[in-house]
Design a protein around this motif. Structure first.
Motif, short mmCIF file in Angstrom:
data_model
loop_
_atom_site.label_atom_id
_atom_site.label_comp_id
_atom_site.label_asym_id
_atom_site.label_seq_id
_atom_site.Cartn_x
_atom_site.Cartn_y
_atom_site.Cartn_z
N ALA A 170 0.45 -1.55 0.19
CA ALA A 170 -0.14 -0.07 -0.01
C ALA A 170 1.07 1.20 -0.18
O ALA A 170 0.14 2.35 -0.36
N ILE A 171 1.76 0.87 0.86
CA ILE A 171 3.12 2.11 0.58
C ILE A 171 3.49 2.39 -0.63
O ILE A 171 3.70 3.84 -1.22
N VAL A 172 4.17 1.46 -1.43
CA VAL A 172 4.69 1.81 -2.80
C VAL A 172 3.51 2.19 -3.94
O VAL A 172 3.78 3.32 -4.00
N ILE A 173 2.41 1.59 -3.36
CA ILE A 173 1.40 1.65 -4.26
C ILE A 173 0.80 3.68 -4.00
O ILE A 173 0.69 4.61 -5.15
N GLY A 174 0.79 3.80 -2.24
CA GLY A 174 0.26 5.14 -2.69
C GLY A 174 1.56 6.12 -3.11
O GLY A 174 1.35 7.25 -3.43
N VAL A 175 3.03 6.08 -2.93
CA VAL A 175 3.91 6.76 -3.07
C VAL A 175 3.52 7.19 -4.70
O VAL A 175 3.64 8.14 -5.65
N GLY A 176 3.55 5.73 -5.95
CA GLY A 176 3.45 6.53 -7.32
C GLY A 176 2.40 7.09 -7.24
O GLY A 176 2.28 8.19 -8.55
N PHE A 177 0.91 6.63 -6.65
CA PHE A 177 -0.38 7.40 -7.12
C PHE A 177 -0.42 9.18 -6.87
O PHE A 177 -0.65 9.39 -7.11
N LEU A 178 0.31 8.92 -5.50
CA LEU A 178 -0.06 10.17 -5.06
C LEU A 178 1.53 11.45 -5.57
O LEU A 178 0.67 12.23 -5.55
N ALA A 179 2.44 10.53 -5.77
CA ALA A 179 2.87 11.49 -6.50
C ALA A 179 2.84 12.40 -8.08
O ALA A 179 2.78 13.04 -8.87
N ILE A 180 2.16 10.91 -9.07
CA ILE A 180 2.03 10.99 -10.21
C ILE A 180 0.51 11.93 -9.95
O ILE A 180 0.61 12.66 -10.64
N TYR A 181 -0.25 11.70 -9.35
CA TYR A 181 -1.87 12.56 -9.12
C TYR A 181 -1.29 13.72 -8.43
O TYR A 181 -2.02 15.00 -9.56
N ALA A 182 -0.65 14.40 -7.77
CA ALA A 182 0.13 15.22 -7.47
C ALA A 182 0.45 16.35 -8.31
O ALA A 182 0.16 17.20 -8.26
N ARG A 183 1.41 16.01 -9.33
CA ARG A 183 2.45 16.12 -10.01
C ARG A 183 1.34 17.09 -11.14
O ARG A 183 1.17 17.95 -12.06
N ARG A 184 0.37 15.90 -11.89
CA ARG A 184 -0.59 16.19 -12.50
C ARG A 184 -1.53 17.01 -12.16
O ARG A 184 -1.84 18.37 -12.45
N VAL A 185 -2.35 17.26 -10.95
CA VAL A 185 -2.98 18.85 -10.48
C VAL A 185 -1.70 20.42 -10.25
O VAL A 185 -2.67 20.66 -11.12
N SER A 186 -1.15 19.93 -10.04
CA SER A 186 0.20 21.12 -9.92
C SER A 186 0.37 21.86 -10.98
O SER A 186 0.46 23.10 -10.96
N GLY A 187 0.58 21.23 -11.89
CA GLY A 187 1.02 21.44 -13.33
C GLY A 187 0.16 21.85 -13.76
O GLY A 187 -0.33 23.03 -14.80
N GLU A 188 -1.36 21.46 -14.12
CA GLU A 188 -2.65 21.70 -14.45
C GLU A 188 -2.95 23.31 -14.13
O GLU A 188 -2.93 24.32 -14.85
N ILE A 189 -2.60 23.23 -12.95
CA ILE A 189 -3.03 24.77 -11.98
C ILE A 189 -1.75 25.71 -12.49
O ILE A 189 -2.09 27.31 -12.93
N ARG A 190 -0.88 25.51 -12.34
CA ARG A 190 0.09 26.02 -12.80
C ARG A 190 0.11 26.37 -14.30
O ARG A 190 0.30 27.59 -14.60
N SER A 191 -0.06 25.81 -15.02
CA SER A 191 -0.02 25.62 -16.75
C SER A 191 -1.38 27.05 -16.50
O SER A 191 -1.27 27.97 -17.62
#
Length: 463
Positions: A170-191
């Motif tokens: 669960a931690i391994v999946i959480g690291v990947g999922f949260l990193a991708i999700y937060a990266r995508r959302v913050s990138g769209e907000i910044r764009s």
């Protein structure tokens, strides 16, 4: 040939906008939570924790915060590298504390995903990947090298192996999922933030041109009378001196004055045509506004065809619409995009009824790529690099349609994008085209000129 492709580079640049104060505050919150968890576990639940070692681990964060607050001002903005080092330190401190308190058997082990989530929102892809890898390494270390959770009686508290393994996954999946999700959302907000800033700059530029045009138009109007007087007097002097051979020099000077007055008149007339804030030109017929928006692109080798007509039963007179900067600039961007991709012809249609005014910009080019049709108007959809076209300025960043859409929607319009077979065109007038179609629809009361009395005289130039 597709008209747009997603720009993969948007939002990936190194930034220096993360404040030191923000990370210090987050660390103080973490310290308070760690102290509360340790005291609750040892006092309330009676767990035999290595309090000295735990105090040392928490103290590392306290010392790091105090040093950071002493050495650097709270308003200091960290570089990407500085923020990366701070997050790596916090990750190591948390992993040490978890190793002292049961490892994966500690329910707070899930908090190890916090540093990578913070990194994904503010750091580069490379830094985020580094934090993610470090998180996985630390998880493996404190799952193997850990002190057991024990009650005061010495009994060990431990998850069944299957649940412990599931916790790790669960931690391994959480690291990947949260990193991708937060990266995508913050990138769209910044764009979106950058695109809106560019839109504001475009509108401010158009407003400045409008204000400057108003000054020019007023100057042309106010100086017309004295220039006419100069020309009249100089012409009379030339006539009086026509038969005076001894006054040839004066006659030539008078002719020069008349010629220069004519030149000033021509210059002011040309400048006056650019005046956009004349009180008598704040509203204009639909055809005039559309031609003004299209004027910069009228001589770029593509034919522009204007077709204006009322709906059945509507008033046949063209509506008077507002000449607002956002309307003209938005329509101009739509027309520019159509001219850029048209094979030979762009149609600019206007249609009105009692309630709605519709403008359509249609080209005979390749149309929008079907895969991106639902996203047309989003920021940073840019032309493909291999389309052989050079589109400088905002359009080079894929902001042309976004700016147009934002400005026109601000004026009350609704935009829709489509490709031909062309459901909008009347088949009896024109063959079906396969190009792109942009439809802009306003409620009449949002765009037409209000019914008012005379506007009055323009304000004279003062100073």
């Amino acid at each position: 040939m597709p008209r747009f492709a997603i720009d993969p580079q948007v939002g990936t640049e190194s930034t220096t906008w993360i404040r030191l104060r923000t990370l210090i505050l987050l660390r103080w919150i973490a310290v308070a939570g760690q102290i509360a968890a340790i005291l609750t576990a040892s006092v309330w639940f009676g767990l035999a924790l290595p309090l000295g070692a735990c105090a040392f681990a928490v103290g590392l964060s306290v010392v790091a915060n105090l040093v950071s607050m002493t050495v650097l001002p709270a308003s200091y903005r960290l570089t990407s590298r500085g923020a990366l080092l701070m997050l790596l330190f916090d990750l190591g401190q948390l992993a040490l504390l978890l190793g002292l308190t049961g490892g994966l058997n500690n329910p707070f082990a899930l908090l190890v995903v916090v540093p990578v989530t913070i990194a994904a929102t503010g750091l580069t892809d490379r830094s985020t990947a580094l934090i993610g890898a470090a998180t996985l390494i630390c998880t493996g270390l404190f799952s193997v090298f850990r002190l057991p959770l024990q009650l005061a009686s010495g009994a060990e508290i431990r998850m069944p192996p299957l649940l412990e393994f599931g916790h790790a996954i669960a931690i391994v999946i959480g690291v990947g999922f949260l990193a991708i999700y937060a990266r995508r959302v913050s990138g769209e907000i910044r764009s979106m933030s950058e695109a809106l800033m560019a839109t504001q700059m475009a509108l401010a530029r158009e407003q400045k041109l409008t204000d400057l045009g108003g000054v020019v138009a007023a100057a042309a109007h106010e100086m017309g009378t004295p220039l006419a007087t100069i020309k009249l007097v100089s012409s009379e002097m030339i006539a009086d001196l026509a038969n005076r051979d001894d006054m040839a020099d004066l006659r030539d000077d008078a002719a020069l004055i008349r010629d220069q007055a004519d030149r000033c008149r021509d210059i002011l007339r040309s400048m006056g045509r650019a005046g956009k804030d004349d009180l008598h030109m704040r509203h204009a017929p639909l055809d005039t506004v559309l031609r003004e928006a299209a004027e910069p692109h009228a001589h770029r080798g593509k034919r522009l065809i204007f077709d204006l007509h009322p709906d059945d039963g509507a008033d046949p007179r063209q509506p008077q619409i507002r000449r607002a900067p956002e309307i003209i600039h938005g329509l101009r961007n739509l027309i520019q995009n159509a001219v850029d991709f048209a094979a030979s012809t762009v149609w600019i249609d206007g249609q009105w009824s009692g309630d709605v005014l519709i403008v359509r910009v249609i080209d005979d080019g390749p149309g929008y790529p079907p895969s991106l049709l639902g996203r047309i108007g989003d920021p940073f959809l840019r032309p493909r690099a291999d389309d052989g076209r050079d589109r400088p300025g905002y359009e080079g960043m894929g902001l042309g349609l976004f700016i147009a859409k934002t400005l026109l929607e601000r004026s009350g319009a609704t935009l829709s994008f489509a490709n031909g077979g062309d459901p909008f065109l009347r088949q009896d007038e024109r063959p079906v085209r396969s190009g792109a179609i942009v439809e802009v629809a306003w409620p009449q009361d949002m765009v037409t000129a209000p019914a008012t009395g005379p506007l009055g005289e323009n304000r004279p130039i003062e100073g």
